[in-house]
Write a protein that holds these residues in place. Structure first.
Motif, PDB file in Angstrom:
ATOM      1  N   ALA A   1      74.417  39.394   8.107  1.00 38.47           N
ATOM      2  CA  ALA A   1      73.786  38.420   9.005  1.00 38.47           C
ATOM      3  C   ALA A   1      74.426  38.388  10.392  1.00 38.47           C
ATOM      4  O   ALA A   1      73.921  37.719  11.284  1.00 38.47           O
ATOM      5  N   ASP A   2      75.543  39.088  10.565  1.00 30.47           N
ATOM      6  CA  ASP A   2      76.245  39.118  11.852  1.00 30.47           C
ATOM      7  C   ASP A   2      76.424  40.575  12.262  1.00 30.47           C
ATOM      8  O   ASP A   2      77.433  41.205  11.942  1.00 30.47           O
ATOM      9  N   PRO A   3      75.420  41.150  12.952  1.00 30.49           N
ATOM     10  CA  PRO A   3      75.444  42.590  13.262  1.00 30.49           C
ATOM     11  C   PRO A   3      76.693  43.052  14.005  1.00 30.49           C
ATOM     12  O   PRO A   3      77.077  44.214  13.916  1.00 30.49           O
ATOM     13  N   ARG A   4      77.349  42.118  14.704  1.00 31.93           N
ATOM     14  CA  ARG A   4      78.552  42.521  15.443  1.00 31.93           C
ATOM     15  C   ARG A   4      79.654  42.973  14.498  1.00 31.93           C
ATOM     16  O   ARG A   4      80.469  43.828  14.861  1.00 31.93           O
ATOM     17  N   THR A   5      79.685  42.416  13.286  1.00 25.49           N
ATOM     18  CA  THR A   5      80.713  42.848  12.334  1.00 25.49           C
ATOM     19  C   THR A   5      80.448  44.278  11.875  1.00 25.49           C
ATOM     20  O   THR A   5      81.387  45.058  11.673  1.00 25.49           O
TER      21      THR A   5
ATOM     22  N   PHE B   1      77.699  42.202   2.912  1.00 27.23           N
ATOM     23  CA  PHE B   1      77.384  41.065   2.045  1.00 27.23           C
ATOM     24  C   PHE B   1      76.303  40.231   2.721  1.00 27.23           C
ATOM     25  O   PHE B   1      76.259  40.114   3.945  1.00 27.23           O
ATOM     26  N   THR B   2      75.404  39.691   1.900  1.00 26.06           N
ATOM     27  CA  THR B   2      74.238  38.984   2.421  1.00 26.06           C
ATOM     28  C   THR B   2      73.831  37.876   1.458  1.00 26.06           C
ATOM     29  O   THR B   2      74.042  37.992   0.245  1.00 26.06           O
ATOM     30  N   LEU B   3      73.234  36.824   1.989  1.00 30.75           N
ATOM     31  CA  LEU B   3      72.702  35.750   1.148  1.00 30.75           C
ATOM     32  C   LEU B   3      71.319  36.100   0.611  1.00 30.75           C
ATOM     33  O   LEU B   3      70.736  35.335  -0.154  1.00 30.75           O
TER      34      LEU B   3
ATOM     35  N   GLN C   1      75.534  46.985  -0.820  1.00 26.67           N
ATOM     36  CA  GLN C   1      75.711  45.591  -0.423  1.00 26.67           C
ATOM     37  C   GLN C   1      75.921  44.705  -1.655  1.00 26.67           C
ATOM     38  O   GLN C   1      75.571  45.078  -2.771  1.00 26.67           O
ATOM     39  N   LEU C   2      76.515  43.534  -1.409  1.00 27.94           N
ATOM     40  CA  LEU C   2      76.536  42.449  -2.385  1.00 27.94           C
ATOM     41  C   LEU C   2      75.643  41.349  -1.841  1.00 27.94           C
ATOM     42  O   LEU C   2      75.612  41.110  -0.621  1.00 27.94           O
ATOM     43  N   GLY C   3      74.897  40.689  -2.734  1.00 29.22           N
ATOM     44  CA  GLY C   3      73.986  39.655  -2.275  1.00 29.22           C
ATOM     45  C   GLY C   3      73.626  38.688  -3.376  1.00 29.22           C
ATOM     46  O   GLY C   3      74.332  38.567  -4.381  1.00 29.22           O
ATOM     47  N   VAL C   4      72.510  37.992  -3.187  1.00 25.90           N
ATOM     48  CA  VAL C   4      72.096  36.931  -4.107  1.00 25.90           C
ATOM     49  C   VAL C   4      70.656  37.177  -4.552  1.00 25.90           C
ATOM     50  O   VAL C   4      69.776  37.383  -3.714  1.00 25.90           O
TER      51      VAL C   4
ATOM     52  N   ILE D   1      79.080  30.520  -0.107  1.00 28.59           N
ATOM     53  CA  ILE D   1      78.590  31.622  -0.948  1.00 28.59           C
ATOM     54  C   ILE D   1      78.876  32.953  -0.246  1.00 28.59           C
ATOM     55  O   ILE D   1      79.283  33.935  -0.887  1.00 28.59           O
ATOM     56  N   ALA D   2      78.706  32.971   1.082  1.00 34.06           N
ATOM     57  CA  ALA D   2      79.041  34.182   1.848  1.00 34.06           C
ATOM     58  C   ALA D   2      80.525  34.505   1.705  1.00 34.06           C
ATOM     59  O   ALA D   2      80.915  35.672   1.530  1.00 34.06           O
TER      60      ALA D   2
END
Length: 480
Positions: free
Chosen positions: A235-239, A257-259, A266-269, A304-305
């Motif tokens: 969710a933060d493209p700068r990272t 990682f993503t919600l 990736q890890l997500g929900v 959760i993130a």
């Protein structure tokens, strides 16, 4: 672990510091153990400190008893013969001491760099975490997960336990969960973590770094030389940009990682389940369930993130899925981090006094609605328009306290003019009881009264802990 452990671990062989003139800049949490460790390795140590207060004199006496030279009230002059400076992380790069060092060709390390270089040949690898917000919680979650896997570990670094103590102390570790600030990373040029994570990036400490680009670049140092995984926030493209720019070991992977539902690597929900599609066989087709969202305390989106980032680092180290679940269940957040204080007359009161900047406050506000928001304090140069615009629809009302509350009031007038605002023209500690009383008046059944100040606390309180304690005490008085 106390700093005494450092002196107990004196090297038996020759030291690269033997006879070397080293200046330790700054006493305190990092300076004291650094000076002791260097002295124990044969360095000729001079400690310098800007301040000359009672605490500094007490620390100086402790070092002088070992034969270390200390100069209080003079942190600007480079001691003659200095071959290396080891600095406290908070000392700004532009200080005269460092300009003089640069002119003289003297290298500058931080305490993290010193700890990294003093590791033994069988030292525990580092799983490292940085970001504008969420570092401490993520590192504590990570340590909990590692412990659940049966590994000997500790949460260290910017979290309050000196890395020097962890590296040089008597206790043996399998792996370390390391919190690193942008300051610490700035002064750690040779750090090479097993895996690293940047949780998020938002403007912070820009007076220290000079610009957002410089701040982001220092955060990005955590990825340099990573061996297994560079963990970033989808969710933060700068990272992710920082991952692309990093020079890593061959085979090291970018893991997001993503919600949302996770893509490959990736890890997500998915349907309330934390899922891993990075550290599984045939990740094109397979995914591993790790835990339920309800296993995360509290299950606010940004937390959760944090849990997903901690899980990604643990999985990079080979931790099984069950340990992720068990570690998250065992984790209990520190005080003043989205802490539910009480329900009074059908209204929830939540203490997130640790939300000392706009990024943290916005994450906190995103976890609830409708909200009566208690905000204000020292703005530290922050602007509030984006925070207010993004959170306006959640606000039932706002109560403002603190020295820079007018900045938030003006942003509310621009972006949420229909939201009722109570502006308390007080900066005394007792203002919190009035703030909570006004919030109760604005709140309706089912609402949340949220202390997420988006500001530092030092205009009214000693620190954010005292501010949170005052809020909790006021809530208890309300419900009595």
């Amino acid at each position: 672990m106390g700093s005494g452990q450092v002196t107990s671990s004196v090297p038996s062989g020759p030291s690269e510091f033997q006879g070397k003139h080293v200046t330790v800049a700054g006493l305190g949490v990092s300076g004291l153990p650094a000076a002791k460790a260097l002295h124990a390795r044969g360095a000729i140590v001079t400690a310098v400190n800007d301040g000359d207060d009672a605490r500094a004199r007490e620390q100086a006496a402790e070092l002088e008893a070992l034969g270390i030279t200390v100069r209080l009230g003079d942190g600007a002059t480079l001691p003659e013969g200095t071959e290396l400076i080891v600095t406290a992380p908070g000392w700004q790069p532009g200080k005269p001491l460092f300009r003089a060092a640069e002119e003289a060709g003297v290298p500058v390390w931080g305490d993290v760099e010193l700890a990294w270089r003093l590791r033994g040949p069988d030292a525990a690898p580092w799983l490292a975490v940085t970001g504008t917000n969420g570092k401490t919680t993520t590192v504590q979650m990570l340590a909990s997960i590692l412990k659940a896997a049966g590994l000997r570990t500790a949460a260290v670094g910017n979290i309050g336990v000196s890395l020097l103590d962890a590296v040089l102390g008597d206790e043996q570790y399998d792996v370390l969960a390391v919190e690193l600030s942008s300051y610490q990373l700035h002064w750690a040029p040779s750090l090479r973590a097993h895996s690293g994570a940047v949780l998020n990036l938002a403007p912070d400490h820009l007076d220290w770094h000079g610009s957002m680009d410089a701040y982001a670049a220092d955060k990005g140092r955590i990825y340099e030389g990573n061996k297994v995984a560079c963990v970033y926030n989808v969710a933060d493209p700068r990272t992710e940009d920082l991952v692309r720019e990093a020079d890593v070991e061959e085979g090291c992977r970018a893991v997001g990682f993503t919600l949302q539902a996770p893509a490959v690597s990736q890890l997500g929900v998915v349907d309330g389940i934390l899922v891993d599609r990075a550290f599984v066989e045939n990740r094109q087709k397979n995914a591993q369930e790790l835990a339920e969202v309800s296993d995360v305390d509290p299950p606010a989106p940004h937390n959760i993130a944090n849990a997903l980032a901690a899980a990604a680092l643990a999985r990079s180290y080979g931790v099984p899925a069950q340990a992720v679940r068990d570690g998250l269940r065992a984790f209990k957040p520190d005080a003043h981090r989205i802490a539910h204080v009480a329900d009074v007359d059908g209204v929830a009161y939540v203490d997130d006094s640790k939300a000392t900047n706009t990024h943290a406050a916005e994450a906190s506000l995103a976890a609830y609605e409708p909200i009566v928001w208690i905000a204000g304090g020292l703005a530290k140069g922050a602007e509030f328009d984006e925070l207010v615009a993004n959170s306006a629809k959640r606000l039932r009302g706002v109560v403002l306290i603190g020295a820079d509350r007018a900045l938030i009031r003006e942003a509310l007038a621009r972006h949420a003019p229909e939201v009722p605002v109570v502006d308390l023209d007080r900066t005394d500690t007792g203002a919190m009881l009035q703030a909570v009383t006004e919030a109760k008046r604005l709140a309706q059944q089912g609402d949340t009264v949220l202390l997420a100040p988006a500001c530092a606390s030092m205009d009214m309180f000693t620190n954010y802990n005292q501010r949170g304690d005052a809020f909790a005490a006021a809530v208890r008085e309300l419900g009595a």
